[in-house]
Design a protein around this motif. Structure first.
Motif, PDB file in Angstrom:
ATOM      1  N   ALA A  46      14.310  -3.114   3.839  1.00 63.28           N
ATOM      2  CA  ALA A  46      13.200  -2.589   3.024  1.00 63.28           C
ATOM      3  C   ALA A  46      12.431  -3.744   2.368  1.00 63.28           C
ATOM      4  CB  ALA A  46      13.746  -1.638   1.959  1.00 63.28           C
ATOM      5  N   ALA A  47      13.161  -4.759   1.899  1.00 60.37           N
ATOM      6  CA  ALA A  47      12.511  -5.914   1.256  1.00 60.37           C
ATOM      7  C   ALA A  47      11.664  -6.679   2.269  1.00 60.37           C
ATOM      8  CB  ALA A  47      13.573  -6.834   0.648  1.00 60.37           C
ATOM      9  N   LEU A  48      12.169  -6.782   3.504  1.00 57.52           N
ATOM     10  CA  LEU A  48      11.387  -7.433   4.560  1.00 57.52           C
ATOM     11  C   LEU A  48      10.068  -6.676   4.766  1.00 57.52           C
ATOM     12  CD1 LEU A  48      10.934  -9.210   7.140  1.00 57.52           C
ATOM     13  CD2 LEU A  48      12.380  -7.585   8.373  1.00 57.52           C
ATOM     14  N   ILE A  49      10.162  -5.355   4.827  1.00 57.28           N
ATOM     15  CA  ILE A  49       8.953  -4.540   5.065  1.00 57.28           C
ATOM     16  C   ILE A  49       7.974  -4.692   3.891  1.00 57.28           C
ATOM     17  CG2 ILE A  49       8.120  -2.153   5.245  1.00 57.28           C
ATOM     18  CD1 ILE A  49      10.854  -1.553   6.706  1.00 57.28           C
ATOM     19  N   GLU A  50       8.510  -4.634   2.672  1.00 59.49           N
ATOM     20  CA  GLU A  50       7.618  -4.757   1.503  1.00 59.49           C
ATOM     21  C   GLU A  50       6.954  -6.129   1.473  1.00 59.49           C
ATOM     22  OE1 GLU A  50       9.172  -2.676  -1.911  1.00 59.49           O
ATOM     23  OE2 GLU A  50       8.049  -4.016  -3.257  1.00 59.49           O
ATOM     24  N   GLY A  51       7.744  -7.150   1.825  1.00 58.45           N
ATOM     25  CA  GLY A  51       7.195  -8.513   1.881  1.00 58.45           C
ATOM     26  C   GLY A  51       6.077  -8.601   2.917  1.00 58.45           C
ATOM     27  N   ILE A  52       6.291  -8.005   4.094  1.00 61.65           N
ATOM     28  CA  ILE A  52       5.259  -8.025   5.143  1.00 61.65           C
ATOM     29  C   ILE A  52       3.977  -7.376   4.624  1.00 61.65           C
ATOM     30  CG2 ILE A  52       4.600  -7.074   7.408  1.00 61.65           C
ATOM     31  CD1 ILE A  52       7.526  -7.448   8.302  1.00 61.65           C
ATOM     32  N   GLY A  53       4.159  -6.255   3.915  1.00 60.02           N
ATOM     33  CA  GLY A  53       2.998  -5.531   3.380  1.00 60.02           C
ATOM     34  C   GLY A  53       2.180  -6.369   2.399  1.00 60.02           C
ATOM     35  N   LYS A  54       2.803  -7.351   1.751  1.00 54.32           N
ATOM     36  CA  LYS A  54       2.090  -8.166   0.761  1.00 54.32           C
ATOM     37  C   LYS A  54       1.419  -9.392   1.377  1.00 54.32           C
ATOM     38  CE  LYS A  54       5.055  -6.838  -3.105  1.00 54.32           C
ATOM     39  NZ  LYS A  54       6.220  -7.230  -3.918  1.00 54.32           N
ATOM     40  N   CYS A  55       1.680  -9.642   2.660  1.00 60.27           N
ATOM     41  CA  CYS A  55       1.115 -10.844   3.289  1.00 60.27           C
ATOM     42  C   CYS A  55      -0.376 -10.669   3.572  1.00 60.27           C
ATOM     43  CB  CYS A  55       1.811 -11.120   4.621  1.00 60.27           C
ATOM     44  SG  CYS A  55       3.489 -11.698   4.449  1.00 60.27           S
ATOM     45  N   VAL A  56      -1.108 -11.739   3.476  1.00 64.12           N
ATOM     46  CA  VAL A  56      -2.515 -11.729   3.879  1.00 64.12           C
ATOM     47  C   VAL A  56      -2.570 -11.814   5.402  1.00 64.12           C
ATOM     48  CG1 VAL A  56      -4.738 -12.931   3.680  1.00 64.12           C
ATOM     49  CG2 VAL A  56      -3.147 -12.879   1.716  1.00 64.12           C
ATOM     50  N   ARG A  57      -1.786 -12.749   5.960  1.00 64.23           N
ATOM     51  CA  ARG A  57      -1.669 -12.849   7.426  1.00 64.23           C
ATOM     52  C   ARG A  57      -0.272 -12.339   7.779  1.00 64.23           C
ATOM     53  NH1 ARG A  57      -1.603 -18.291   8.412  1.00 64.23           N
ATOM     54  NH2 ARG A  57      -1.250 -18.531   6.194  1.00 64.23           N
ATOM     55  N   ARG A  58      -0.229 -11.059   8.138  1.00 67.10           N
ATOM     56  CA  ARG A  58       1.083 -10.417   8.353  1.00 67.10           C
ATOM     57  C   ARG A  58       1.724 -10.851   9.666  1.00 67.10           C
ATOM     58  NH1 ARG A  58      -0.846  -4.332   6.643  1.00 67.10           N
ATOM     59  NH2 ARG A  58      -0.837  -4.734   4.413  1.00 67.10           N
ATOM     60  N   PRO A  59       3.055 -10.905   9.690  1.00 63.25           N
ATOM     61  CA  PRO A  59       3.732 -11.160  10.964  1.00 63.25           C
ATOM     62  C   PRO A  59       3.281 -10.146  12.014  1.00 63.25           C
ATOM     63  CG  PRO A  59       5.293 -11.259   9.154  1.00 63.25           C
ATOM     64  CD  PRO A  59       3.997 -10.785   8.567  1.00 63.25           C
ATOM     65  N   LYS A  60       3.178 -10.623  13.250  1.00 60.92           N
ATOM     66  CA  LYS A  60       2.643  -9.752  14.310  1.00 60.92           C
ATOM     67  C   LYS A  60       3.738  -8.958  15.009  1.00 60.92           C
ATOM     68  CE  LYS A  60      -1.090 -13.026  15.384  1.00 60.92           C
ATOM     69  NZ  LYS A  60      -0.623 -14.358  14.990  1.00 60.92           N
ATOM     70  N   HIS A  61       4.955  -9.498  14.993  1.00 61.24           N
ATOM     71  CA  HIS A  61       6.023  -8.899  15.810  1.00 61.24           C
ATOM     72  C   HIS A  61       7.346  -9.031  15.047  1.00 61.24           C
ATOM     73  CE1 HIS A  61       7.864  -8.806  20.190  1.00 61.24           C
ATOM     74  NE2 HIS A  61       8.328  -7.842  19.431  1.00 61.24           N
ATOM     75  N   VAL A  62       8.068  -7.923  14.907  1.00 66.42           N
ATOM     76  CA  VAL A  62       9.415  -7.971  14.313  1.00 66.42           C
ATOM     77  C   VAL A  62      10.412  -7.561  15.398  1.00 66.42           C
ATOM     78  CG1 VAL A  62      10.980  -7.013  12.566  1.00 66.42           C
ATOM     79  CG2 VAL A  62       8.580  -7.445  11.983  1.00 66.42           C
TER      80      VAL A  62
END
Ligand SMILES: NC(=O)c1ccc[n+]([C@@H]2O[C@H](COP(=O)([O-])OP(=O)(O)OC[C@H]3O[C@@H](n4cnc5c(N)ncnc54)[C@H](O)[C@@H]3O)[C@@H](O)[C@H]2O)c1
Length: 372
Positions: free
Chosen positions: A101-117
């Protein structure tokens, strides 16, 4: 390519990192270096050229900068002991589910989000896995987890609702979730959390369900998981190897290099998001036969004792149907069990010896009524 590996100092993570560095990827390893896996004073060698961040995956929601601009996040950080998960329930749910869940929330806060998990899930989500009854070989059934009463009576093989003995067949991805432990449930939850978030947050998701992974670099200190490491440690110290049930229980042992092949190649493949794939050797090996091969690879000669003891939550058999990974990725495991054990034994023999903690771990389970 910028890549982050959570749990990057685990043995799958490190093996993956070495291959990615050779491919010229920019690799960051995130790991909290847990004592159970790495000991009080972690002794590790970061592959040359990687960046290391020592932090807990559960902090990612507050530290999204670690995820910023990554092309790929391999999510490997997890607690991994099936039996231990049955009494450290809050901790396992916290690390594995809240961590995701923390990984997902962190991704949501990125300006340039990771493209692939890419998620390292587990065959444990299938529970006992796929079986058939001889009267209807085309119909897959999943037996209930074996009860304490069945195991006390030495009725090791799973049966169907009418008490008929079944035959284990390769487990395909579409079997559904039948978790038999908290660990298994937490891996299923990781899959669901990432599936729920991937479309909204715009990242592609790939899910692998690994079978029993072994190989060079696997913790020789963790008594809660990694049967090959645990048995090696005992053999190398001349201590008897105890085998649960009747020793005919089986697992699908796959060498870490074959797993890493899948992890590397899924990034290059153009697959739909949320594709789920099994990775394993695709064949079962009984624990007794594994121990024979391991002792041959180590050259050690210690007594092997079939104890008739058991742990609640353990499955009896299960091996992967790897057709999907073969078709979509061209996956074809290259390392036979004998060759993999030879490589593992050569590496493990060069490592410092660690006190055997298996009996202490088993005693802990016995006191909690989880091992008999
Ligand atoms: N090894 C197997 O047989 C197997 C089978 C199925 C699935 N998997 C999955 O593969 C992944 C990697 O497993 P592995 O076998 O390399 O295990 P491992 O124990 O060697 O590695 C796990 C790593 O995660 C780290 N870690 C644990 N909790 C953390 C936290 N809160 N924050 C940051 N780091 C943390 C540990 O320090 C360790 O380095 C796991 O997600 C596991 O569930 C492994």
């Amino acid at each position: 390519m910028r890549v982050l590996i959570t749990g990057g100092f685990g043995f799958i993570g490190i093996t993956l990192a070495k291959v990615l560095v050779e491919l010229d990827y920019e690799v960051t390893l995130l790991d909290s270096l847990t004592v159970q896996v790495h000991g009080e004073i972690p002794a590790f060698e970061a592959p040359a050229g990687v960046k290391c961040v020592r932090m807990d995956v559960r902090e990612l929601a507050d530290r999204p900068e670690v995820l910023e601009g990554m092309d790929v996040v391999y999510h490997l950080a997890a607690e991994t002991g099936t039996a231990q998960s049955m009494y450290r329930v809050v901790h396992y749910v916290d690390v594995n589910e809240v961590g995701t869940a923390a990984l997902i929330e962190g991704i949501g806060k990125c300006v340039r989000r990771p493209k692939h998990v890419v998620l390292a899930s587990s065959r444990s989500v299938y529970g006992e896995g796929a079986y058939v009854h001889e009267s209807s070989p085309g119909i897959l059934v999943v037996p209930q987890s074996r009860t304490k009463e069945q195991l006390v009576a030495g009725e090791w093989e799973p049966v169907d609702g009418q008490g008929r003995v079944l035959t284990c067949v390769p487990t395909p991805e579409n079997l559904g979730f039948f978790p038999g432990s908290i660990y298994a449930a937490s891996k299923a939850a990781q899959e669901l959390l990432l599936q729920a978030a991937s479309t909204a947050l715009g990242f592609r998701l790939s899910i692998f369900r690994f079978q029993n992974v072994y190989g060079e670099g696997q913790s020789l200190q963790n008594p809660y998981t990694g049967i090959i490491s645990i048995f090696f440690n005992r053999a190398a110290q001349g201590i008897e190897i105890p085998i649960y049930e009747d020793g005919r229980e089986s697992r699908d042992f796959v060498h870490v290099s074959d797993i890493v092949w899948g992890l590397v190649n899924v990034v290059k493949a153009d697959l739909p998001s949320a594709t789920v794939m099994n990775l394993g050797a695709g064949q079962p090996t009984s624990v007794l036969s594994l121990v024979d091969d391991l002792l041959a690879a180590t050259g050690c000669n210690v007594p092997v004792r079939v104890t008739g003891q058991f742990r609640l939550g353990d499955i009896r058999h299960c091996y992967a149907d790897t057709t999907r990974a073969k078709t979509l990725l061209g996956y074809s495991p290259q390392v036979s069990l004998r060759e993999g054990l030879r490589r593992f034994a050569a590496w493990a023999s060069s490592q410092p010896r660690h006190d055997d903690k298996l009996e202490k771990a088993t005693e802990e389970l016995r006191k909690k009524g989880l091992a008999v």
